[in-house]
Structures are given as structure tokens and as C-alpha cells.
Design a protein around this motif. Structure first.
Motif, mmCIF file in Angstrom:
data_model
loop_
_atom_site.group_PDB
_atom_site.id
_atom_site.type_symbol
_atom_site.label_atom_id
_atom_site.label_comp_id
_atom_site.label_asym_id
_atom_site.label_seq_id
_atom_site.Cartn_x
_atom_site.Cartn_y
_atom_site.Cartn_z
ATOM 1 N N MET A 1 -15.577 -35.228 -30.017
ATOM 2 C CA MET A 1 -15.950 -34.027 -29.182
ATOM 3 C C MET A 1 -17.234 -33.788 -29.428
ATOM 4 O O MET A 1 -17.676 -33.347 -30.563
ATOM 5 C CB MET A 1 -14.749 -33.077 -29.517
ATOM 6 N N TYR A 2 -17.965 -33.696 -28.366
ATOM 7 C CA TYR A 2 -19.277 -32.825 -28.527
ATOM 8 C C TYR A 2 -19.409 -31.420 -28.510
ATOM 9 O O TYR A 2 -18.373 -30.730 -28.138
ATOM 10 C CB TYR A 2 -20.226 -33.061 -27.115
ATOM 11 N N GLU A 3 -20.237 -31.038 -29.583
ATOM 12 C CA GLU A 3 -20.526 -29.563 -29.773
ATOM 13 C C GLU A 3 -21.211 -28.966 -28.620
ATOM 14 O O GLU A 3 -21.684 -29.353 -27.651
ATOM 15 C CB GLU A 3 -21.162 -29.318 -31.095
ATOM 16 N N ARG A 4 -21.168 -27.492 -28.602
ATOM 17 C CA ARG A 4 -21.824 -26.755 -27.411
ATOM 18 C C ARG A 4 -23.340 -26.688 -27.953
ATOM 19 O O ARG A 4 -23.659 -26.825 -29.228
ATOM 20 C CB ARG A 4 -21.161 -25.559 -27.239
ATOM 21 N N GLY A 5 -24.185 -26.457 -26.713
ATOM 22 C CA GLY A 5 -25.544 -26.229 -27.177
ATOM 23 C C GLY A 5 -25.920 -25.497 -28.211
ATOM 24 O O GLY A 5 -26.872 -25.525 -28.979
ATOM 25 N N ALA A 6 -25.455 -24.237 -28.244
ATOM 26 C CA ALA A 6 -25.793 -23.279 -29.282
ATOM 27 C C ALA A 6 -25.407 -23.641 -30.698
ATOM 28 O O ALA A 6 -26.522 -23.388 -31.548
ATOM 29 C CB ALA A 6 -24.917 -21.966 -28.958
ATOM 30 N N PHE A 7 -24.557 -24.610 -30.747
ATOM 31 C CA PHE A 7 -24.230 -25.039 -32.232
ATOM 32 C C PHE A 7 -25.236 -26.012 -32.666
ATOM 33 O O PHE A 7 -25.816 -26.008 -33.671
ATOM 34 C CB PHE A 7 -22.814 -25.773 -32.223
ATOM 35 N N VAL A 8 -25.654 -26.823 -31.668
ATOM 36 C CA VAL A 8 -26.728 -27.699 -31.815
ATOM 37 C C VAL A 8 -28.053 -27.137 -32.208
ATOM 38 O O VAL A 8 -28.651 -27.673 -33.128
ATOM 39 C CB VAL A 8 -27.116 -28.665 -30.528
ATOM 40 N N ALA A 9 -28.313 -26.042 -31.292
ATOM 41 C CA ALA A 9 -29.723 -25.123 -31.557
ATOM 42 C C ALA A 9 -29.603 -24.850 -33.028
ATOM 43 O O ALA A 9 -30.822 -24.457 -33.428
ATOM 44 C CB ALA A 9 -29.659 -24.014 -30.506
ATOM 45 N N ASP A 10 -28.754 -24.606 -33.632
ATOM 46 C CA ASP A 10 -28.914 -24.040 -35.002
ATOM 47 C C ASP A 10 -29.169 -25.271 -36.286
ATOM 48 O O ASP A 10 -29.527 -24.751 -37.154
ATOM 49 C CB ASP A 10 -27.334 -23.509 -35.524
ATOM 50 N N HIS A 11 -29.383 -26.403 -35.518
ATOM 51 C CA HIS A 11 -29.831 -27.434 -36.496
ATOM 52 C C HIS A 11 -31.058 -28.185 -35.973
ATOM 53 O O HIS A 11 -31.370 -29.023 -36.145
ATOM 54 C CB HIS A 11 -28.728 -28.337 -36.639
ATOM 55 N N VAL A 12 -31.878 -27.387 -35.156
ATOM 56 C CA VAL A 12 -33.031 -27.816 -34.508
ATOM 57 C C VAL A 12 -34.205 -26.597 -34.551
ATOM 58 O O VAL A 12 -33.685 -25.464 -34.497
ATOM 59 C CB VAL A 12 -32.696 -28.020 -32.995
ATOM 60 N N GLU A 13 -35.378 -26.905 -35.275
ATOM 61 C CA GLU A 13 -36.455 -26.245 -35.364
ATOM 62 C C GLU A 13 -37.730 -26.629 -35.059
ATOM 63 O O GLU A 13 -38.141 -27.811 -35.364
ATOM 64 C CB GLU A 13 -36.585 -25.747 -36.797
ATOM 65 N N PRO A 14 -38.406 -26.039 -34.125
ATOM 66 C CA PRO A 14 -38.214 -24.934 -33.362
ATOM 67 C C PRO A 14 -37.528 -25.095 -32.325
ATOM 68 O O PRO A 14 -37.358 -26.251 -31.644
ATOM 69 C CB PRO A 14 -39.647 -24.071 -33.191
ATOM 70 N N VAL A 15 -37.000 -24.153 -31.706
ATOM 71 C CA VAL A 15 -36.189 -24.226 -30.324
ATOM 72 C C VAL A 15 -36.313 -22.804 -29.691
ATOM 73 O O VAL A 15 -36.089 -21.904 -30.186
ATOM 74 C CB VAL A 15 -34.605 -24.639 -30.682
ATOM 75 N N ALA A 16 -36.916 -23.131 -28.507
ATOM 76 C CA ALA A 16 -36.672 -22.216 -27.430
ATOM 77 C C ALA A 16 -35.419 -21.892 -26.588
ATOM 78 O O ALA A 16 -34.760 -22.886 -26.373
ATOM 79 C CB ALA A 16 -37.952 -22.147 -26.378
ATOM 80 N N ASP A 17 -35.340 -20.760 -25.822
ATOM 81 C CA ASP A 17 -33.973 -20.694 -25.110
ATOM 82 C C ASP A 17 -33.909 -21.464 -24.275
ATOM 83 O O ASP A 17 -32.627 -21.934 -23.787
ATOM 84 C CB ASP A 17 -33.981 -19.127 -24.693
ATOM 85 N N ASP A 18 -34.918 -22.020 -23.333
ATOM 86 C CA ASP A 18 -34.870 -22.670 -22.201
ATOM 87 C C ASP A 18 -34.520 -24.144 -22.828
ATOM 88 O O ASP A 18 -34.243 -24.981 -21.936
ATOM 89 C CB ASP A 18 -36.026 -22.601 -21.402
ATOM 90 N N GLN A 19 -34.619 -24.443 -24.110
ATOM 91 C CA GLN A 19 -34.354 -26.013 -24.660
ATOM 92 C C GLN A 19 -32.729 -26.086 -24.701
ATOM 93 O O GLN A 19 -32.316 -27.114 -24.906
ATOM 94 C CB GLN A 19 -35.021 -26.196 -25.701
ATOM 95 N N ILE A 20 -31.932 -25.062 -24.614
ATOM 96 C CA ILE A 20 -30.568 -24.998 -25.041
ATOM 97 C C ILE A 20 -29.717 -25.050 -23.909
ATOM 98 O O ILE A 20 -29.879 -24.449 -23.024
ATOM 99 C CB ILE A 20 -29.978 -23.636 -25.894
ATOM 100 N N GLN A 21 -29.007 -26.357 -23.852
ATOM 101 C CA GLN A 21 -28.271 -26.801 -22.963
ATOM 102 C C GLN A 21 -26.813 -26.659 -23.074
ATOM 103 O O GLN A 21 -26.515 -26.268 -24.143
ATOM 104 C CB GLN A 21 -28.538 -28.360 -22.333
ATOM 105 N N PRO A 22 -25.758 -26.596 -21.958
ATOM 106 C CA PRO A 22 -24.340 -26.550 -22.224
ATOM 107 C C PRO A 22 -23.697 -27.379 -23.487
ATOM 108 O O PRO A 22 -23.144 -26.920 -24.331
ATOM 109 C CB PRO A 22 -23.794 -26.895 -20.829
ATOM 110 N N ASN A 23 -24.314 -28.669 -23.745
ATOM 111 C CA ASN A 23 -24.009 -29.410 -24.657
ATOM 112 C C ASN A 23 -24.921 -30.169 -25.610
ATOM 113 O O ASN A 23 -24.601 -31.059 -26.137
ATOM 114 C CB ASN A 23 -23.329 -30.871 -23.993
ATOM 115 N N GLY A 24 -26.022 -29.557 -25.602
ATOM 116 C CA GLY A 24 -27.156 -30.105 -26.530
ATOM 117 C C GLY A 24 -28.354 -29.044 -26.513
ATOM 118 O O GLY A 24 -28.488 -27.835 -25.925
ATOM 119 N N VAL A 25 -29.405 -29.773 -27.060
ATOM 120 C CA VAL A 25 -30.516 -29.261 -27.120
ATOM 121 C C VAL A 25 -31.801 -30.099 -26.734
ATOM 122 O O VAL A 25 -31.800 -31.298 -27.169
ATOM 123 C CB VAL A 25 -31.100 -28.710 -28.430
ATOM 124 N N ASP A 26 -32.721 -29.736 -25.671
ATOM 125 C CA ASP A 26 -33.605 -30.548 -25.195
ATOM 126 C C ASP A 26 -34.703 -30.789 -26.259
ATOM 127 O O ASP A 26 -35.029 -29.889 -27.048
ATOM 128 C CB ASP A 26 -34.308 -30.054 -23.953
#
Length: 165
Positions: A1-26
Motif C-alpha cells: 500500500m502506498y502512503e499519502r503524500g503528507a507522510f512522504v513529505a515528512d521524509h523529504v528535505e527541503p519540500v514546498a507545499d506545491d511538491q506534495i501530491q496525493p500519493n507522494g512528493v515531487d
């Protein structure tokens, strides 16, 4: 099961709000490199061939630093530091804009415990201009059952923190 984008964002630095997608981070472009010397993969080790950056140019139409890339195969380095958490595995997929412009991005599996600023194999089939910082890939995290975490030679690649230094 894939995690939601907000969870992925907690493991990426730096990350801007527009990089957070429903199922991941750009993930964004840091640099594009061309391999200039052969590499080698043996049963007891590996050597990465020499690389040189594709020369960036100032874009007359914007303030972005861009690279114009001719058809060929390159290494695309991501700007973000990624940490794959325990009980997860990471996958990086190209954004559809790359494919719609005759380009493809390939990546290996990202194991639990890996931390670093990774890279992907970038295939260009028609000339394209890409700005540094452009969103080109999406990191997704899936739950995974494993016994160990990553402790290989790419741990902390392209970061200021390397074990033993």
C-alpha cells in the motif's frame, strides 16, 4: 500500500507545499550529468564512471538557470535529501510531463534506511530545456517487510553527513 503524500513529505528535505501530491512528493532537478568514462560492476565492488555536468545557461525569458539537453542518456540528480523510513520502500517515477516531451527517468528501488540525495537515469529522445528546480519525478513510499536497513556505499550520498567523516 502506498502512503499519502503528507507522510512522504515528512521524509523529504527541503519540500514546498506545491511538491506534495496525493500519493507522494515531487522531486526537483539539481543537476544533469553526462557520463564521460566507462564504469565497472564486479562481483566484489563497483566503479562509477567519470561524469561532467551539462553546462547550464541563463534563460532569456526567465530568471531560471536552465540546461538544454540533446538526445542521449544522462544522470539526473535530485535536489532533495530523502530518508526512507523503517518498514517502507521507496520508488521514484517520472512525472508525465517528461514522457509527453519524449523523455524517461529510471530509478532503482530505494531501501528502508537509505538517506541521501539520489539520482536517476535520464533518457532524452528529443531536445528539451529543463530549469534547475523543475519538478521531474515523484517519490512514493510503500509499506515493506524487511529484516535489515540499507547500509551500502550510497548511504548519505551528496549530503554533508557521511559515516566515518
Amino acid at each position: 500500500m502506498y502512503e499519502r503524500g503528507a507522510f512522504v513529505a515528512d521524509h523529504v528535505e527541503p519540500v514546498a507545499d506545491d511538491q506534495i501530491q496525493p500519493n507522494g512528493v515531487d522531486l526537483t532537478v539539481d543537476a544533469v550529468l553526462e557520463q564521460t568514462e566507462p564504469g565497472r560492476i564486479d562481483t566484489d565492488g563497483k566503479t562509477i564512471g567519470d561524469r561532467s555536468p551539462v553546462t547550464p545557461t541563463a534563460d532569456e525569458d526567465s530568471t531560471d538557470t536552465t540546461v538544454t539537453i540533446q538526445p542521449g542518456t544522462y544522470i539526473l540528480q535530485y535536489a532533495e535529501t530523502i530518508t526512507i523510513p523503517e518498514n517502507h520502500v521507496g520508488f521514484v517515477y517520472p512525472r508525465s510531463s517528461l514522457m509527453r516531451n519524449s523523455c524517461m527517468l529510471h530509478s532503482a528501488v530505494w531501501d528502508a534506511g537509505y538517506t541521501g540525495r539520489g539520482e536517476g537515469l535520464f533518457e532524452v529522445h528529443h531536445e528539451i530545456t529543463i530549469a534547475r528546480g523543475a519538478r521531474v519525478a515523484q517519490l512514493v513510499l510503500a509499506t515493506g517487510d524487511h529484516e535489515n536497513t540499507y547500509d551500502g556505499s550510497y548511504q548519505h550520498e551528496r549530503t554533508d553527513t557521511r559515516p566515518g567523516e
